[in-house]
Each structure stands twice: as structure tokens, then as C-alpha cells.
Design an enzyme around this catalytic site. Structure first.
Site, mmCIF file in Angstrom:
data_model
loop_
_atom_site.group_PDB
_atom_site.id
_atom_site.type_symbol
_atom_site.label_atom_id
_atom_site.label_comp_id
_atom_site.label_asym_id
_atom_site.label_seq_id
_atom_site.Cartn_x
_atom_site.Cartn_y
_atom_site.Cartn_z
ATOM 1 N N THR A 12 0.982 -1.772 -0.355
ATOM 2 C CA THR A 12 0.485 0.192 -0.204
ATOM 3 C C THR A 12 0.944 1.772 -0.011
ATOM 4 O OG1 THR A 12 -0.281 -0.089 1.939
ATOM 5 C CG2 THR A 12 -1.673 -0.988 1.018
ATOM 6 N N VAL A 15 6.550 2.546 -2.737
ATOM 7 C CA VAL A 15 6.795 1.495 -3.079
ATOM 8 C C VAL A 15 6.807 1.088 -3.718
ATOM 9 C CG1 VAL A 15 9.470 0.664 -3.249
ATOM 10 C CG2 VAL A 15 8.819 2.571 -2.315
ATOM 11 N N CYS A 157 18.293 4.937 -2.051
ATOM 12 C CA CYS A 157 17.799 6.060 -4.080
ATOM 13 C C CYS A 157 18.904 6.910 -4.249
ATOM 14 C CB CYS A 157 17.157 6.593 -3.973
ATOM 15 S SG CYS A 157 15.934 7.364 -2.321
ATOM 16 N N HIS A 252 15.876 12.422 -8.024
ATOM 17 C CA HIS A 252 17.026 12.830 -7.271
ATOM 18 C C HIS A 252 18.443 13.090 -8.394
ATOM 19 C CE1 HIS A 252 14.967 11.440 -3.847
ATOM 20 N NE2 HIS A 252 16.163 10.219 -3.638
HETATM 21 P P1 NAP Z 1 5.240 4.132 2.955
HETATM 22 O O1 NAP Z 1 4.677 4.666 1.600
HETATM 23 O O2 NAP Z 1 5.001 4.661 3.945
HETATM 24 O O3 NAP Z 1 4.603 2.692 2.719
HETATM 25 C C1 NAP Z 1 4.993 1.850 3.956
HETATM 26 C C2 NAP Z 1 4.378 0.719 3.583
HETATM 27 O O4 NAP Z 1 4.589 -0.400 4.762
HETATM 28 C C3 NAP Z 1 2.638 0.397 3.698
HETATM 29 O O5 NAP Z 1 2.921 -0.483 2.480
HETATM 30 C C4 NAP Z 1 2.965 -0.107 5.248
HETATM 31 O O6 NAP Z 1 1.418 -0.311 5.139
HETATM 32 C C5 NAP Z 1 3.552 -0.668 5.302
HETATM 33 N N1 NAP Z 1 3.213 -1.823 7.108
HETATM 34 C C6 NAP Z 1 3.261 -0.277 7.861
HETATM 35 N N2 NAP Z 1 3.293 -1.064 8.723
HETATM 36 C C7 NAP Z 1 3.832 -2.475 9.312
HETATM 37 C C8 NAP Z 1 4.012 -3.250 8.984
HETATM 38 N N3 NAP Z 1 3.854 -3.828 10.405
HETATM 39 N N4 NAP Z 1 4.150 -4.842 8.467
HETATM 40 C C9 NAP Z 1 4.100 -4.529 7.446
HETATM 41 N N5 NAP Z 1 3.782 -3.589 6.402
HETATM 42 C C10 NAP Z 1 3.993 -2.453 7.512
HETATM 43 O O7 NAP Z 1 6.839 3.924 2.525
HETATM 44 P P2 NAP Z 1 7.073 4.261 1.207
HETATM 45 O O8 NAP Z 1 8.318 5.200 0.643
HETATM 46 O O9 NAP Z 1 7.019 2.912 0.245
HETATM 47 O O10 NAP Z 1 9.073 3.167 1.714
HETATM 48 C C11 NAP Z 1 9.295 2.259 1.667
HETATM 49 C C12 NAP Z 1 10.152 0.954 2.177
HETATM 50 O O11 NAP Z 1 11.114 2.103 0.548
HETATM 51 C C13 NAP Z 1 11.224 1.933 3.081
HETATM 52 O O12 NAP Z 1 11.679 1.487 3.964
HETATM 53 C C14 NAP Z 1 12.232 3.024 2.759
HETATM 54 O O13 NAP Z 1 13.385 3.869 3.454
HETATM 55 C C15 NAP Z 1 12.169 2.407 1.105
HETATM 56 N N6 NAP Z 1 12.937 3.532 0.225
HETATM 57 C C16 NAP Z 1 11.792 4.425 -0.691
HETATM 58 C C17 NAP Z 1 12.366 4.938 -1.687
HETATM 59 C C18 NAP Z 1 11.324 5.941 -2.214
HETATM 60 O O14 NAP Z 1 11.298 6.354 -2.812
HETATM 61 N N7 NAP Z 1 10.189 6.532 -1.183
HETATM 62 C C19 NAP Z 1 13.417 4.667 -1.473
HETATM 63 C C20 NAP Z 1 14.328 3.307 -1.290
HETATM 64 C C21 NAP Z 1 14.040 3.040 -0.747
HETATM 65 P P3 NAP Z 1 -0.785 0.201 5.692
HETATM 66 O O15 NAP Z 1 -1.153 0.356 4.620
HETATM 67 O O16 NAP Z 1 -0.549 -0.934 6.409
HETATM 68 O O17 NAP Z 1 0.251 1.514 6.473
#
Ligand code: NAP
Length: 363
Positions: A12, A15, A157, A252
Site C-alpha cells: 500500500t 514503493v 536511492c 534525485h
Molecule cells: P510508505 O509509503 O510509508 O509505505 C510503507 C508500507 O509499509 C505500507 O504499505 C504500510 O502498510 C507498510 N507497513 C506499515 N506497518 C507495517 C507492518 N507492521 N508490517 C508490514 N508492513 C507495514 O513508505 P515507502 O516510501 O513506500 O518506503 C518503503 C520502504 O522503501 C522504506 O524502507 C523506504 O526507506 C524504502 N525506500 C523508499 C524509496 C522511495 O523513493 N520512496 C526509495 C528507496 C527505498 P499500511 O497500509 O498497513 O500502513
């Protein structure tokens, strides 16, 4: 070979949403399970992302009807999949535990999270840069006591643009790098509509990012030890990084200064970029950009809005190469942070791991 069934843990999130759009019609993979945290588990994907869909493209209708499973219910997810992609926003210790739980249950994990980036026998891969690091998976499986299960991660990233651009120049002995990154708000999982503070503003701090930007390249440029047990990080170059959050939706940009032991000419640098044909391109993996590095001669390129989408957001755009009075050269490098830097990079890594026989269908 049949398509591999994949689960998306963190489906959700920002990413996770990218994973869905990249995997909805993929030649090697099919989406078989979606999982997230307590907020979304038990709902349909449609309900779970209502008001939270952050991409400009639409979510495929058949995915909206899928149930969101509880990521902690490894058995329920594991029944449906051959391996999982993981992108969750949990504390590091919980992410590490979750990823290891899947791996120990023989479900390989291809991860975007930082929790296992410094686990010595977990490969941190940019397939164009260090594909040979995948060989450490054998040692990891021996430690975990698994036949199939393992964890492979992608680096942060922020480093994708400059590490990609500097890799073909390592033959000249890179001594020092100073880099400033100009990072998009999607890197924090945010958009302008949910982050008003970012309009007409720059925030000169991203928690933990400078340390990652200085240290992770050394592990990516490291070597497998002689016994194949762990990746030993490289001792050089020295890297100094500043990371700024800028009012850009995606992409970036990095402004790079570099000093070499044997200073190449400008033409040699451009030729090294032009001629670099790494393994994913030779293997013609589905997500590999036709050219990994594209050099722009125009003085005002690359630009984030114009060039972040190059080769479906998987290419690295470079420009403004010129001599420097303190270092040898300076240039800029741009990479799409949620495509090359996150979900796209992970999908390419998974394609590479399929090509090398590390990811296979469950019998
Ligand atoms: P995000 O939009 O905040 O999404 C986080 C996800 O984690 C949601 O699906 C959330 O589900 C889930 N989550 C929350 N609590 C959980 C639990 N207890 N067990 C399993 N899943 C859970 O974050 P994002 O930007 O996609 O980033 C996710 C990861 O990728 C992070 O580690 C981030 O550092 C990394 N990342 C991000 C980017 C980027 O450009 N955005 C780039 C590289 C790496 P719910 O719907 O239940 O809240």
C-alpha cells in the site's frame, strides 16, 4: 519456465504502488499476494489505498479487488508465492526480523529496506555495478539453514546516480568524492498535496541520508572475500555527502566532484560512459535500460522533469562534465528515485537473480 508468483510486502506504500504498476504485466513475474501492516490487512486493496494512491498512473482494476494480507502472517503469504518484494516503513530491528522470518521460511526476499544493507552475507546489488556479489547468497543460505530462502537488498536511492556514473571510471583510481544530492519528495513517500512545507522550500536535512550516501557506495564497490562468506567493503574513495530535500516530485539529482589517482581526459571519461555495457544489458533483462548511462552535451541537461523518465526511469542521466579547480572534475548525475532507486531497481535485481538461478518457482 512458468512466471514466478510474487508477493509485495508493503503493497500500500509509495514503493509498493510502484511495484504493482511495474509487475502488473511483467514477462517473468505475476502478482500473487499483497500484504501490509495492521492498518490495511483484512481490507481489499481498493479500500486500503482509497485516498492514498500516489502515482499519476492508475492502479490496474484486478489488483484493486485483491485482498491485503497481514505481512506478519508468513504462512498465508508463503502459500501463494515463489518470493516477495519488501518495502515497509518499520523500525530497522522489526524490518530485519520480518525479512529474516520470510527467508527462513524458504521465501526469498528482494528488499528496498535499509535494515539488512550491512548484514555481511546479504548482497546489496545494483546489477550493472556489482552483480558478482550475488555469489554470497550461498554463504547466507548456509547461515540461515535454507535451500531457497535468502535476502538480497538494493542500496539507498540517493547513491544510484553517482555510483552508476562513477563505476566505469574506477579504473582511473577514484581517491575522493564530494557530492551534494538534491532529492525529490517522493523519496520520503510523500507528494506535494500531503507535504505543504515543501512548496517553495528546500530542507537541508534528511535523517540518516548523508551517512548512507557516504558509506553504501563502499559496500557496493566492495569484494567477496576469498572464502565467499561476506562482502568486504572497499576502503576508498573518501566520500563527503550533503543531502538536501528539494521541491521536486520525482528524481534525485547529484552534483559530483571527483579526484582520481590517474587523471583521465574529458574524452576518456565520456568514452568510458558511452562504452559501458554491463551484464543486465548483455543479458537483455526486461527492465534493463538499453543504455545504462546517457551523457547530455547540452549545458542545461539533465533536468529532473525532462530526464528522470529516461528508459522508463531506469537509465542514469549525466551532464555538465568539466574540470574543477579543487578536484579533477565535476559533473551532475540524475536517477529516478522510485523507479531506478526503488521498485524498478528491485525488479531488475530480481530479473538478474532469476537469470542466475537464485530465484526459481517452488516445485
Ligand atoms: P510508505 O509509503 O510509508 O509505505 C510503507 C508500507 O509499509 C505500507 O504499505 C504500510 O502498510 C507498510 N507497513 C506499515 N506497518 C507495517 C507492518 N507492521 N508490517 C508490514 N508492513 C507495514 O513508505 P515507502 O516510501 O513506500 O518506503 C518503503 C520502504 O522503501 C522504506 O524502507 C523506504 O526507506 C524504502 N525506500 C523508499 C524509496 C522511495 O523513493 N520512496 C526509495 C528507496 C527505498 P499500511 O497500509 O498497513 O500502513
Amino acid at each position: 519456465m512458468r512466471k514466478l508468483k510474487v508477493g509485495i510486502i508493503g503493497a500500500t506504500g509509495m514503493v509498493g504502488q510502484r511495484f504493482i504498476t511495474l509487475l502488473a504485466n511483467h514477462p517473468y513475474f505475476e502478482i500473487a499476494a499483497l500484504a501490509a501492516g495492521p492498518r490495511s490487512a483484512g481490507r481489499s486493496y481498493r479500500e486500503a489505498v482509497a485516498g492514498r494512491w500516489k502515482l499519476s498512473c492508475e492502479c490496474p482494476g484486478w489488483v484493486l479487488d485483491m485482498p491485503v494480507l497481514d505481512a506478519a502472517d508468513v504462512a498465508a503469504v508463503g502459500r501463494l508465492v515463489d518470493f516477495v518484494f519488501c518495502a515497509v516503513n518499520l523500525p530497522k530491528s522489526e524490518t530485519r526480523a520480518l525479512e529474516e522470518l520470510y527467508a527462513r521460511q524458504e521465501i526469498p526476499v528482494v528488499s528496498n529496506n535499509s535494515a539488512n544493507r550491512w548484514t555481511p552475507d546479504v548482497p546489496m546489488l545494483i546489477p550493472e555495478v556489482n552483480p558478482e556479489h550475488a555469489e554470497v547468497i550461498a554463504a547466507q543460505r548456509a547461515r540461515l539453514g535454507t535451500k531457497r530462502g535468502f535476502i538480497a537488498v538494493k542500496p539507498n536511492c540517493s547513491i544510484q546516480g553517482y555510483v552508476g556514473a562513477l563505476t566505469p571510471l574506477r579504473k582511473y583510481g577514484i581517491e575522493k568524492i564530494a557530492v551534494t544530492t538534491y532529492q525529490a519528495i517522493s523519496g520520503a513517500g510523500r507528494t506535494f498535496s500531503d507535504w505543504e512545507e515543501m512548496t517553495d522550500n528546500i530542507i537541508p536535512y534528511i535523517s540518516g541520508e548523508e551517512e548512507k550516501s557516504e558509506r553504501e557506495p563502499l559496500r557496493v564497490w566492495g569484494e567477496l572475500d576469498s572464502e565467499g562468506r561476506e562482502i568486504v567493503p572497499s576502503e576508498e574513495p573518501v566520500i563527503s555527502a550533503q543531502c538536501l530535500r528539494v521541491p521536486v516530485s520525482d528524481g534525485h539529482m547529484a552534483a559530483v566532484f571527483v579526484k582520481f589517482r590517474e587523471k583521465p581526459t574529458e574524452e576518456e571519461i565520456k568514452a568510458a560512459w558511452r562504452d559501458f555495457t554491463p551484464l543486465p544489458q548483455k543479458l537483455q533483462l526486461p527492465s534493463a535500460p538499453e543504455h545504462f548511462i546517457t551523457y547530455f552535451e547540452q549545458p542545461d541537461r539533465p533536468q529532473t522533469r525532462l530526464d528522470r523518465g529516461i528508459y522508463s526511469g531506469m537509465g542514469i542521466s549525466v551532464g555538465r562534465l568539466r574540470e574543477d579547480k579543487i578536484f579533477d572534475y565535476r559533473f551532475v548525475a540524475l536517477a529516478h528515485n522510485t523507479l531506478r532507486g526503488a521498485a524498478g531497481g528491485a525488479v531488475l535485481m530480481a530479473e538478474f537473480l532469476v537469470s542466475r538461478g537464485y530465484l526459481t518457482p517452488v516445485d
